[in-house]
Design a protein around this motif. Structure first.
Motif, PDB file in Angstrom:
ATOM      1  N   SER B 172       0.833  -1.198   0.000  1.00  0.00           N
ATOM      2  CA  SER B 172       0.000   0.000   0.000  1.00  0.00           C
ATOM      3  C   SER B 172       0.865   1.244   0.000  1.00  0.00           C
ATOM      4  CB  SER B 172      -0.969  -0.003   1.189  1.00  0.00           C
ATOM      5  OG  SER B 172      -0.276   0.181   2.402  1.00  0.00           O
ATOM      6  N   GLY B 173       0.249   2.394  -0.294  1.00  0.00           N
ATOM      7  CA  GLY B 173       0.981   3.665  -0.326  1.00  0.00           C
ATOM      8  C   GLY B 173       1.659   3.891  -1.661  1.00  0.00           C
ATOM      9  N   PHE B 174       2.721   3.153  -1.894  1.00  0.00           N
ATOM     10  CA  PHE B 174       3.387   3.145  -3.195  1.00  0.00           C
ATOM     11  C   PHE B 174       4.250   1.895  -3.262  1.00  0.00           C
ATOM     12  CE2 PHE B 174       6.261   5.560  -0.432  1.00  0.00           C
ATOM     13  CZ  PHE B 174       7.550   5.196  -0.817  1.00  0.00           C
ATOM     14  N   VAL B 175       4.767   1.603  -4.448  1.00  0.00           N
ATOM     15  CA  VAL B 175       5.723   0.505  -4.589  1.00  0.00           C
ATOM     16  C   VAL B 175       7.091   1.137  -4.780  1.00  0.00           C
ATOM     17  CG1 VAL B 175       6.472  -1.440  -6.016  1.00  0.00           C
ATOM     18  CG2 VAL B 175       4.033  -1.050  -5.593  1.00  0.00           C
ATOM     19  N   TYR B 176       8.058   0.685  -4.017  1.00  0.00           N
ATOM     20  CA  TYR B 176       9.416   1.221  -4.095  1.00  0.00           C
ATOM     21  C   TYR B 176      10.208   0.276  -4.997  1.00  0.00           C
ATOM     22  CZ  TYR B 176      13.893   3.140  -2.320  1.00  0.00           C
ATOM     23  OH  TYR B 176      15.118   3.730  -2.188  1.00  0.00           O
ATOM     24  N   TYR B 177      10.584   0.767  -6.178  1.00  0.00           N
ATOM     25  CA  TYR B 177      11.393  -0.062  -7.066  1.00  0.00           C
ATOM     26  C   TYR B 177      12.876   0.201  -6.818  1.00  0.00           C
ATOM     27  CZ  TYR B 177      13.464  -2.301 -11.086  1.00  0.00           C
ATOM     28  OH  TYR B 177      14.245  -3.101 -11.878  1.00  0.00           O
ATOM     29  N   VAL B 178      13.562  -0.829  -6.381  1.00  0.00           N
ATOM     30  CA  VAL B 178      14.999  -0.768  -6.136  1.00  0.00           C
ATOM     31  C   VAL B 178      15.671  -0.982  -7.490  1.00  0.00           C
ATOM     32  CG1 VAL B 178      16.917  -1.956  -4.992  1.00  0.00           C
ATOM     33  CG2 VAL B 178      14.740  -1.618  -3.784  1.00  0.00           C
ATOM     34  N   ALA B 179      16.244   0.092  -8.061  1.00  0.00           N
ATOM     35  CA  ALA B 179      16.666   0.051  -9.465  1.00  0.00           C
ATOM     36  C   ALA B 179      17.862  -0.839  -9.748  1.00  0.00           C
ATOM     37  CB  ALA B 179      16.953   1.469  -9.956  1.00  0.00           C
ATOM     38  N   VAL B 180      18.691  -1.073  -8.746  1.00  0.00           N
ATOM     39  CA  VAL B 180      19.851  -1.934  -8.983  1.00  0.00           C
ATOM     40  C   VAL B 180      19.874  -3.073  -7.977  1.00  0.00           C
ATOM     41  CG1 VAL B 180      21.393  -0.214 -10.014  1.00  0.00           C
ATOM     42  CG2 VAL B 180      21.273  -0.421  -7.547  1.00  0.00           C
ATOM     43  N   ALA B 181      20.314  -4.243  -8.429  1.00  0.00           N
ATOM     44  CA  ALA B 181      20.546  -5.334  -7.491  1.00  0.00           C
ATOM     45  C   ALA B 181      21.859  -4.981  -6.804  1.00  0.00           C
ATOM     46  CB  ALA B 181      20.655  -6.663  -8.237  1.00  0.00           C
ATOM     47  N   GLY B 182      21.752  -4.509  -5.586  1.00  0.00           N
ATOM     48  CA  GLY B 182      22.947  -4.075  -4.878  1.00  0.00           C
ATOM     49  C   GLY B 182      22.544  -3.309  -3.643  1.00  0.00           C
ATOM     50  N   VAL B 183      23.523  -2.723  -2.967  1.00  0.00           N
ATOM     51  CA  VAL B 183      23.231  -1.950  -1.769  1.00  0.00           C
ATOM     52  C   VAL B 183      23.021  -0.489  -2.140  1.00  0.00           C
ATOM     53  CG1 VAL B 183      24.428  -3.516  -0.212  1.00  0.00           C
ATOM     54  CG2 VAL B 183      25.705  -1.655  -1.306  1.00  0.00           C
TER      55      VAL B 183
END
Lengths: 409, 276
Positions: B172-183
């Motif tokens: 809910s709220g929004f979806v956070y897309y983590v753009a890179v596989a990494g830290v």
């Protein structure tokens, strides 16, 4: 637990865990970042396929015999037994394995899995360096590049193992964050894995971390308990009364205990209590910790009131970790296994006694189990049989011991 | 739902621009200056604030945010203190959404139900708990829901089509897309990869999609803002705070405001410039 499998005595088996979601009672699970989640699920699928494939077991068994040198002997420590004047003490000699500790059992198994999954790069964390050496060893044999994360503090106190890893072709990366020990090395290995998920296999060294690691590490290490069972029956005609093993993350202990969990055998795991349980310098997460989440699993952890992880202390780099494998946390919660502790000083005394009485220089990790045995064995009858896991040899520790004893080398 | 968050995304969409989401670690560089930094984020044009809950073992974070965690913990920040900071912020700002981001153990130690209760009461809008994937978040999600807090989920380059519904169900709220596989704070993803990932997510959910990891400059923020509903900038800000803490700069809030204004201007003009 998953099913109500019953033992011969009609009690539910304690050997069926974890459940489908990787939980041992309230412990275990898969507390990892989303980037790793698909990988963890893929690993589980690969492990199930390997379990169902007789060729996997055959290759594991072959390497255990011809590369590791198993079965490791079961040795009756007669002079120690006489000196303590009570129970009959046997050692499961896993310090005689190739690379000098039980760690190689697990590394062989995980490397076979990595190869099945087509992974081309290996990473691992290490504390004392025994797991790092074992990982570098299997990586060399597989011809795969290998990076070992090791806390800067551990690098300083385990120089011989650092050099061994380098000889074996591994890159050793010094971890400068946090307490600069095993916990921080594991953080750094997880960070590496997140950034290299496509080609990298993370060989976790103890029976902890996200499911399915605690299960598969236990399964590979259970070779210790399976052999011990046959050997002690051969030597004594019956099962032992007591099993005893040191616990950091707990892989050597769960490997010895698991095949006996449904039997009438008393089990004692020994945590490192450093300078003492009444100080804040120990590594006894069952005696001095609370349930929490770290490194992918829910388990007992040393932490403050705000949920911040506190630094562990032990003279033994391999036990210097603020958590413990989730299966131990569960076995502790249901009272099946008894957990005691031994201080740095007690471990040092036990270490020296074993050198002199039996001609065996043990690692500081099993010296903690020996310290507990020195407390309880004298009060036991002479027909009581105790099997202790001598999970590593002590060559790597001589510098630490010399320093603790105030000896100039 | 309380819904400062949906309102803010709707306002930004009406202006045909992405929302600027800024991340700082709560209590960094210290508890005294923490509140002035939150005010500076808003003054500089941040639309949404992600507040990092400091943790000793931030496994998904790179060196910059690790250092922020250490600075913050070093000055005595606790989860209780973070909630007090949120409460204080709400006395003067009733509209900027605040999302708490961090790891599960401090919440578990606080008590999950007590946390949800206190956080909602303090004026928090939702949480992102990095090490609580959908498989484990039944321990937290119902309590968040019960107190009107959003459970923001993470999707990553490794979240394939088969797994995506699991991530979106209950988000809910929004979806956070983590753009890179990494830290956090290390590599940056290619624009084309971000565009196609956002398109894939937007086809599967009606929630806004914010993109983070590796976005450090106004130019990168503008490029991501062409496609995403939100642009998250974290490590670059935390690095700036770290550098200022080291030199004991007394104009830290001004520096933060200036840096954020550059990002805010970029996301506000990105689509206009492209259309022109």
């Amino acid at each position: 637990m998953a099913t109500a499998a019953l033992t011969a005595s009609g009690r539910p088996s304690l050997r069926t865990g974890p459940d489908a979601r990787g939980h041992f009672g309230a412990f275990g699970g898969r507390y990892v970042a989303e980037t790793l989640m698909p990988l963890i699920l893929e690993l589980e699928v690969a492990y199930r396929a390997a379990q169902a494939d007789p060729a996997f077991a055959a290759e594991f068994d072959y390497l255990m015999k011809h590369y590791v040198g198993r079965p490791s002997p079961m040795y009756f420590a007669e002079r120690l037994t006489n000196a303590l004047g009570g129970a009959k003490i046997y050692f499961k000699r896993d310090e005689l394995n190739h690379t000098g500790a039980h760690k190689i059992n697990n590394c062989i198994g995980q490397m076979l899995l990595a190869q099945r999954m087509g992974k081309t790069r290996i990473i691992a964390e290490t504390g004392a360096g025994q797991h790092g050496v074992a990982t570098a060893t299997v990586a060399a044999r597989a011809g795969l590049p290998c990076t070992i994360y090791m806390g800067a503090r551990d690098i300083a106190r385990q120089a011989p193992n650092v050099f061994r890893m380098k000889l074996l072709g591994a890159e050793v990366r010094s971890v400068e964050s946090g307490s600069k020990t095993l916990k921080d090395a594991m953080n750094e290995a997880l960070r590496d894995w997140v950034a290299n998920v496509h080609d990298t296999f993370y060989i976790i060294g103890t029976a902890a971390g996200p499911h399915p690691y605690p299960e598969l590490v236990r399964d590979f290490q259970s070779v210790i308990g399976k052999e011990a069972r046959e050997q002690i029956v051969e030597a004594e005609g019956r099962l032992p009364d007591v099993l005893c093993a040191a616990i950091g993350g707990g892989s050597n202990a769960i490997g010895l205990f698991h095949p006996f969990l449904d039997d009438d055998v008393r089990m004692i795991g020994v945590e490192a209590s450093g300078h003492g349980l009444d100080t804040d310098a120990h590594a006894a997460s069952l005696a001095g910790g609370r349930a929490g989440v770290l490194h992918g699993n829910k388990t007992m952890l040393l932490q403050d009131d705000d949920g911040q992880i506190t630094e562990a202390h032990s003279i033994s780099a391999g036990l210097d970790y603020p958590g413990i494998g989730p299966e131990h946390a569960w076995l502790h919660s249901i009272g099946r296994v008894e957990y005691q502790s031994a201080t740095d000083a007690e471990a040092l005394d036990a270490f020296q006694q074993l050198c002199r009485l039996e001609g065996i220089i043990p690692a500081l990790e099993p010296a903690h189990a020996l310290a507990a045995i020195r407390r309880f064995a004298p009060g036991m009858s002479r027909d009581t049989i105790v099997v202790a896991n001598l999970c590593g040899r002590g060559d790597k520790d001589i510098f630490t011991v010399a320093e603790a004893l105030g000896t100039q080398m | 739902m309380s819904d400062r968050l949906s309102r803010r995304f709707a306002e930004c969409a009406a202006q045909d621009r992405a929302a600027l989401v800024t991340f700082v670690t709560a209590g960094d560089p210290d508890l005294e200056r923490g509140p002035s930094i939150l005010a500076a984020l808003v003054a500089g044009g941040a639309d949404i604030i992600e507040l990092g809950m400091p943790f000793t073992d931030p496994m998904a974070d790179g060196p910059a945010i690790q250092a922020g965690n250490i600075r913050s913990l070093g000055t005595g920040t606790t989860l209780r203190g973070v909630l007090a900071m949120i409460r204080a912020f709400r006395l003067t700002d009733g509209t900027t959404p605040l999302i708490l981001m961090g790891y599960f153990n401090p919440i578990l130690a606080y008590g999950v139900e007590a946390f949800a209760d206190a956080a909602a009461d303090a004026g928090l809008d939702g949480t992102i708990v990095v090490d609580l994937p959908p498989e484990e978040d039944a321990e937290l999600a119902p309590m968040l829901r019960g107190h009107g807090l959003h459970n923001v989920r993470l999707a990553t380059p490794t979240t394939d089509a088969k797994r995506l519904p699991t991530v979106l169900s209950g988000a809910s709220g929004f979806v956070y897309y983590v753009a890179v596989a990494g830290v956090t704070g290390t590599a940056s993803a290619a624009d084309a990869d971000i565009a196609s990932a956002v398109a894939r997510l937007k086809a599967a959910t009606s929630l806004p999609v914010a993109v983070g990891f590796g976005i450090k400059t106004p130019a990168q923020a503008a490029a991501v803002g062409l496609h995403a509903d939100g642009v998250v900038v974290g490590s670059a800000l935390v690095s700036l705070i770290g550098a200022a803490a080291e030199t004991r700069a007394n104009d830290l809030p001004e520096q933060v405001e200036h840096f954020v204004r550059g990002l805010a201007d970029a996301v506000r003009t990105a689509r206009v410039r492209t259309a022109a």
